[in-house]
Design a protein around this motif. Structure first.
Motif, PDB file in Angstrom:
ATOM      1  N   TYR A 112       2.489 -10.366  19.570  1.00 27.21           N
ATOM      2  CA  TYR A 112       1.348  -9.544  19.988  1.00 27.21           C
ATOM      3  C   TYR A 112       0.290  -9.588  18.882  1.00 27.21           C
ATOM      4  N   PRO A 113      -0.954  -9.357  19.232  1.00 28.46           N
ATOM      5  CA  PRO A 113      -1.985  -9.290  18.192  1.00 28.46           C
ATOM      6  C   PRO A 113      -1.881  -7.959  17.482  1.00 28.46           C
ATOM      7  N   ASP A 129       3.903 -10.522  24.238  1.00 33.47           N
ATOM      8  CA  ASP A 129       4.304 -11.623  25.108  1.00 33.47           C
ATOM      9  C   ASP A 129       5.812 -11.635  25.302  1.00 33.47           C
ATOM     10  N   PHE A 130       6.249 -12.492  26.190  1.00 33.70           N
ATOM     11  CA  PHE A 130       7.680 -12.630  26.476  1.00 33.70           C
ATOM     12  C   PHE A 130       8.468 -12.891  25.191  1.00 33.70           C
ATOM     13  N   ASN A 131       7.877 -13.656  24.292  1.00 33.95           N
ATOM     14  CA  ASN A 131       8.583 -13.981  23.039  1.00 33.95           C
ATOM     15  C   ASN A 131       8.402 -12.910  21.965  1.00 33.95           C
ATOM     16  N   GLY A 132       7.767 -11.803  22.310  1.00 36.16           N
ATOM     17  CA  GLY A 132       7.630 -10.706  21.347  1.00 36.16           C
ATOM     18  C   GLY A 132       6.330 -10.705  20.563  1.00 36.16           C
ATOM     19  N   VAL A 162      -2.382 -13.271  22.765  1.00 35.36           N
ATOM     20  CA  VAL A 162      -2.101 -13.992  21.520  1.00 35.36           C
ATOM     21  C   VAL A 162      -2.638 -15.417  21.557  1.00 35.36           C
ATOM     22  N   SER A 163      -2.281 -16.157  22.592  1.00 36.53           N
ATOM     23  CA  SER A 163      -2.663 -17.573  22.615  1.00 36.53           C
ATOM     24  C   SER A 163      -2.442 -18.160  23.999  1.00 36.53           C
ATOM     25  N   ILE A 164      -3.058 -19.294  24.193  1.00 38.79           N
ATOM     26  CA  ILE A 164      -2.853 -20.039  25.437  1.00 38.79           C
ATOM     27  C   ILE A 164      -1.392 -20.470  25.552  1.00 38.79           C
ATOM     28  N   ALA A 170     -12.485 -11.168  11.428  1.00 40.27           N
ATOM     29  CA  ALA A 170     -12.053 -11.637  12.745  1.00 40.27           C
ATOM     30  C   ALA A 170     -11.289 -12.950  12.616  1.00 40.27           C
ATOM     31  N   THR A 171     -10.092 -12.957  13.136  1.00 43.76           N
ATOM     32  CA  THR A 171      -9.313 -14.192  13.148  1.00 43.76           C
ATOM     33  C   THR A 171      -8.960 -14.594  14.565  1.00 43.76           C
ATOM     34  N   ARG A 172      -9.550 -13.886  15.548  1.00 45.70           N
ATOM     35  CA  ARG A 172      -9.294 -14.235  16.937  1.00 45.70           C
ATOM     36  C   ARG A 172     -10.285 -15.302  17.393  1.00 45.70           C
TER      37      ARG A 172
END
Lengths: 740, 740
Positions: free
Chosen positions: B345-346, B340-343, B275-277, A243-245
């Motif tokens: 994804y996890p 995301d908008f910038n492409g 992906v991230s905040i 897990a890297t999330r």
């Protein structure tokens, strides 16, 4: 083991740090830990052995405020942030634990006994019996360096973010790569107060060897209800391989797994920050990047040697030196650094990130430390003390109030009184004046006078109206005495600032304790709101932290003489010198003196206030030093109170003690050592040495026969701060006979 | 209300989106939600009314997979990420709730009934009765726009990160300022499977008006044991006023407080990312920064109109159009955008962040959607279908396996079979070939042949050895049939790629279902590992999702004809055309047909395989369309299965259906509409129109008399994909009399 240690880290010669025994205070509720910490370091590492019922003292089965207890045997990790010598549990989190074999995440299963303990200033090592893993630790100011030497085979390094010293829970973790972890752990609710202010400690962990595999575990709570029936995994630990999330939870941790074909060593550096993960990473990079454990240890040890040798002692036994330097070491842990390497720190109450070019200090246990620790800092480490006062003033800027018991930018409101005023006034009077004294004065007046919503001085309305708090207030006698001492400090600062009227006002306020004096007992006694004395009154009640109306952590005897600004006045109340002496001696003879708590710790020095009775101070101090302070784990009388007990010992062994408030005086007693040399700071003081020399010092020769200051006879048993910081020599001639 | 809505947002004229009624499917376990979503949007907003016992269907008191139930009345927030038409609960988190008066954090206390519900494509509104607050919502692809119109007085906007559709918990939140919040919420464990893969959904919320004050609440678990006795706050909700630090916990939320002197409106935009905040913030900025709710709504509505009008219908009733376009709308929700908008994804399984220049799709409920939804995407939205296949191949790259039931880059392993192969082969055969078909083929072979550790095809050893799974395997008959269909897809792809030998091998494998055929029953029947048929055998067992040996979610009748690649062979097994027809008709006559589940949904079209019996298809389809699909909340036969039921309806109302596998054929039935016009893509197809025209269409005239393709008589009841995508006209003459 000593040889092993020294050989492996290549040190030579005897240094002052060699006299530090970090095991002192790790038993008898001293609440110190044996693991490494840099001077005033944010990070410390404690072998964590207080979880698991096989331990004598178990953290959850009783009130326990420390991550390590010497009698305990079952170790479940190494916590990376800890408090030293406090009376309430907090921190004791971010536990690193090496294991071998299959990954086991329950600390009760993976815990181990240990042996071969070595503890030195800046270094700790042991062997985990269950795994035959050698552990070694050092720290820089903000980074813990953990080194594990594994036997060949399957090895694991666990980072347990669930387990901690307290019930406070909640963590976040994110494995960045097979050699890096970032995250946070919630801490707070010190003394089970103020859980709303629970806050994060952030960290970044870097591993010297990438793990062969890794994962995160999470043990969720067990859910109730219908839906829970479908959850075959309900309440069970989840092993989240690879897990890297970002993962959050009350009970989470990471496992880094290795397969070693031969004995191998892995270092885990853990940078910490109270601001952000980014800052934790910066702290790690700036302080320890590319440095081996040896290098970091040598640097930290160098810092310890440098700072400890500000006071050099000669004579005395080796044990005396160990007791002395360990106590000195313990005075240099808290207050500790809160700001990151880049100066960032969490402000108190604002939620903002502040920045300092100096040091933002934290962990102000002021009810304890106002009595001697800050005076000691002012004398020997005035640059630190200046930054401590500046930190306190910054808190006032941020929070609107001076601190009372501040911990990592939260105000825990522990204990009573208004001690910040005493510390600031004392610092200013001692000549450390490079802070905003006008603002300080305003801050002091605010807490002294704001009746409504005053977090520092509850009961102020009664205090201002009647001169004392009543039994309707908390600890009415004790708190009245505390406010008196604070008001006296305001008075003397007012005088120094030329505010004569204020001086008179606060001088007068500071003497209101007299209204609580009960001639029948020759003691201070609680009064009800109608002015009558509280009944029933048992001056002996209140031992062992029992609740006792009128008194905080003590009884009437332990508070009777806590008038550090007006012993003269107290003497008069008690019927003059003779009665005063009798009454004071009674405290010791009747076993009412409590060496383990603060209210009465100046008592031994009050005999100096009666001409001809100073020998009692010398006798009593010597007895207390010998009885309560020893080179063994239970070698502190009790809780070190963030160094206050240690500061008492350091001063008492040096032969001087700042018993009074507001007059810059040190009481003189017979030192333990033949010679004590204080290196005086060149910025605030003369930059010279002040040396205390004894003649005819021996175990039997404990009584002062004569005193000379710079060669001239001194006809008093006290010396002023100014006399000391000019530099010079205090010469005491000792003999076996009390000079009555 | 319609007028109110239209007036306020300034729309004019009739658009196809006006025929979308998002309430369809919100009852009868359709599991759709009425709130807004953009086509294939990552974000959707659902009025969350499934918590609290006052609701008819309560999320914790039974298996419930949807955040909104039309019969329920008690609303506790608006969830910002949701699944539509799924059979297992997940997402339904990040709940926003406006309230007035004192802040109340327990949803059972702050919840409210509601009225004035308006739901349109891209828009939802209601009034919270308890607070007289008007709520309005729209979404862009990755941002939820929440607008609340408060009466004068104390108002609050809560962000509840504790409450959610499932038991999965754990969140992090950090108030950035009085107008911004960032954080994450844990989701996952779809179908109560795979809790180890629980993962975060990140968000950033921006408020159009800064709050007058704010805070974070945390409800910790109740601790047991000795230490808990000192925690006066044990288990109690903590109100952390002004908290701007990172806070984690199972049950946390934020409260933003306002005092309004008059009616005021606050918009809360919530950007989401897996992906991230940082990416959530970027998504918010790029898609909705500075845009009002009206602007975002108009853009999303424009998207819906554009995408829905790829299929234009004429004739039929208004209700027919509503049923049709709502179904079309429901086929355009999942699979949805993950990147995301910038492409970014996890990735699945790797823990890495991937990046795509196209669209990374997620929510592949392939056991459902392989049957018709992807065929529909290939026909009408081939660019989307191309990206869906590319997404599936990227999952293979990342995870080593094609997806089975993928959800936000976790493999839930729900249901059985190997449906990805069917989807990919079908897409390729349909002429969408701009993906790596060689890699696809290898991926398909891997799941078709790897016996050990094969997550896609459990039971493969028996399947390859015996030709069928045995009763020792899960759903042995059903799964054998699924593997047959997948193997047939491999065969036809092999043929297309010139791999004749492979074609033969997999063609042969695809017919092994015959070994399960029991002549006694004229049905497929489970066999034990010793080759004997399983006893006892009740072809009617397995209704209502009862466990039934040999079958997954169905009985022997519902699986008997699920041989979509070999109906000819099945006919022969069953004794020829006549017996086949009798047996198939029996399914409907004996009420064994289940419109609400996938295995038998192609059945009505199998009558087309018997010359002279095609009228039965026309009759049955018409009856099913009329009976099960209606313009009302319970207007779906059951779970929409991420649009599969809706795709069945869309196709069936158009008069064509892709019942078979691997032959690019559509079965023809009588359409509901007078004219259906499909706009054909210019990149993959002719760019022209394909029009289906009926003559003499009426409620009574449901039987096809003659068929013309581009003016020429068509002597068959099917048409090929190639014939359609060239463009042209299919003309059906209808009459009230079956053509036998």
């Amino acid at each position: 083991m000593i040889c092993l240690l020294f050989c492996s880290i290549g040190l030579k010669g005897q240094e002052v740090s060699d006299y530090v025994n970090p095991f002192i205070g790790t038993s008898n509720f001293g609440a110190t830990y044996p693991g490494p910490v840099a001077p005033r370091g944010m990070v410390s590492i404690a072998p964590f052995n207080v979880a698991g019922k096989q331990n004598v003292l178990e953290k959850d089965s009783r009130w326990l405020s420390n991550p390590y207890v010497h009698e305990n045997t079952f170790l479940t990790g190494f916590s990376q942030v800890n408090l030293s010598g406090v009376g309430c549990p907090d921190l004791g989190v971010i536990l690193v634990m090496p294991t071998t074999g299959m990954v086991e995440t329950d600390h009760l299963s993976y815990g181990s006994t240990y042996s071969n303990e070595v503890a030195k200033a800046g270094y700790y090592s042991n062997t985990l019996d269950k795994y035959n893993i050698k552990t070694e630790f050092t720290t820089s100011k903000r980074v813990g360096v953990n080194r594990f030497t594994f036997p060949a085979g399957e090895s694991n390094i666990l980072l347990n973010l669930g387990l901690g010293l307290t019930n406070e829970e909640g963590a976040m973790v994110k494995v960045v790569s097979s050699s890096e972890i970032e995250g946070m752990r919630t801490v707070g609710a010190f003394c089970y107060n103020n859980p709303e202010s629970a806050y994060p400690v952030y960290f970044v962990a870097k591993f010297s060897k990438p793990a062969d595999s890794f994962g995160v575990w999470k043990k969720p709570r067990k859910y109730e209800g219908e839906e829970a029936q479908w959850m075959t995994y309900n309440g069970k630990t989840r092993m989240m391989d690879n897990a890297t999330r970002m993962i959050v939870g009350d009970s989470i941790g990471t496992y880094f797994k290795y397969t070693f074909s031969k004995q191998e060593t892995v270092e885990v550096k853990i940078g910490v920050s109270y601001v952000s993960i980014e800052n934790a990473r910066k702290n790690l990079e700036e302080e320890t990047s590319n440095k081996s454990l040896e290098t970091v240890y040598e640097e930290t040890l160098g810092e310890w040697n440098q700072i400890l040798s500000k006071v050099k002692v000669e004579g005395g036994s080796k044990e005396d030196k160990i007791n002395f330097y360990t106590a000195l070491y313990h005075t240099l842990i808290h207050p500790n650094t809160l700001n990151d390497f880049n100066g960032d720190y969490p402000e108190i109450n604002t939620g903002k990130i502040g920045n300092t070019t100096g040091t933002r200090y934290t962990v102000f246990s002021l009810w304890d430390t106002y009595r001697n620790l800050h005076q000691f800092m002012s004398l020997v480490y005035p640059r630190q003390q200046s930054n401590m006062v500046k930190s306190m003033l910054a808190m006032y800027d941020e929070n609107g109030w001076l601190p009372k018991w501040e911990l990592n930018s939260t105000e825990t409101f522990t204990m009573v009184g208004d001690p910040a005023s005493i510390v600031i006034a004392d610092t200013y009077l001692k000549g450390i004046q490079d802070f905003d004294v006008q603002k300080s004065y305003l801050a002091m007046l605010k807490s002294a006078n704001q009746i409504e919503d005053n977090p520092l001085r509850p009961g102020l309305k009664n205090y201002l109206g009647k001169g004392y708090l009543t039994t309707e207030d908390v600890g009415s006698v004790s708190t009245t005495q505390e406010y008196n001492a604070a008001d006296y400090s305001i008075a003397v600062l007012a005088k120094a600032l030329g505010k004569t009227k204020d001086y008179k006002t606060y001088r007068k306020r500071s003497l209101s304790y007299k209204k609580l004096f009960d001639k029948e007992y020759n003691l201070l006694r609680p009064r009800n709101s109608d002015g009558t004395f509280y009944e029933p009154f048992n001056p002996l009640a209140g031992a062992n932290f029992e609740k006792n109306v009128g008194y905080i952590e003590g009884n009437a005897w332990q508070y009777a003489f806590m008038v550090p600004h007006d012993i003269k006045g107290l003497k008069k109340l008690m019927g003059g010198d003779k009665n005063f002496t009798i009454q004071l001696q009674k405290v010791f003879d009747d076993n009412q003196f409590d060496m383990a708590n603060e209210p009465d710790i100046a008592y031994p020095y009050w005999f100096n206030y009666v001409a001809g009775e100073e020998w009692r101070t010398q006798k009593t101090v010597e007895e207390l030093v010998t009885k309560y302070f020893q080179n063994k784990p239970d070698g502190l009388p009790g809780n070190d109170d963030t160094g206050t007990m240690s500061a008492w010992l350091v001063y008492s062994m040096m032969g001087i003690y700042p018993a009074s408030i507001g007059d810059n005086k040190y009481q003189i007693t017979s030192p333990v050592f033949d010679q004590v040399e204080i290196g005086l700071d060149s910025k605030y003081y003369s930059g010279k040495k002040f040396t205390i020399i004894t003649k005819n010092n021996s175990k039997e020769n404990n009584y002062i026969q004569s005193i000379k200051l710079n060669g001239e006879s001194l006809k008093r048993y006290w010396i002023t701060h100014d006399e000391i910081v000019k530099g010079g020599v205090l010469e005491l001639e000792l003999s076996p006979n009390p000079k009555k």
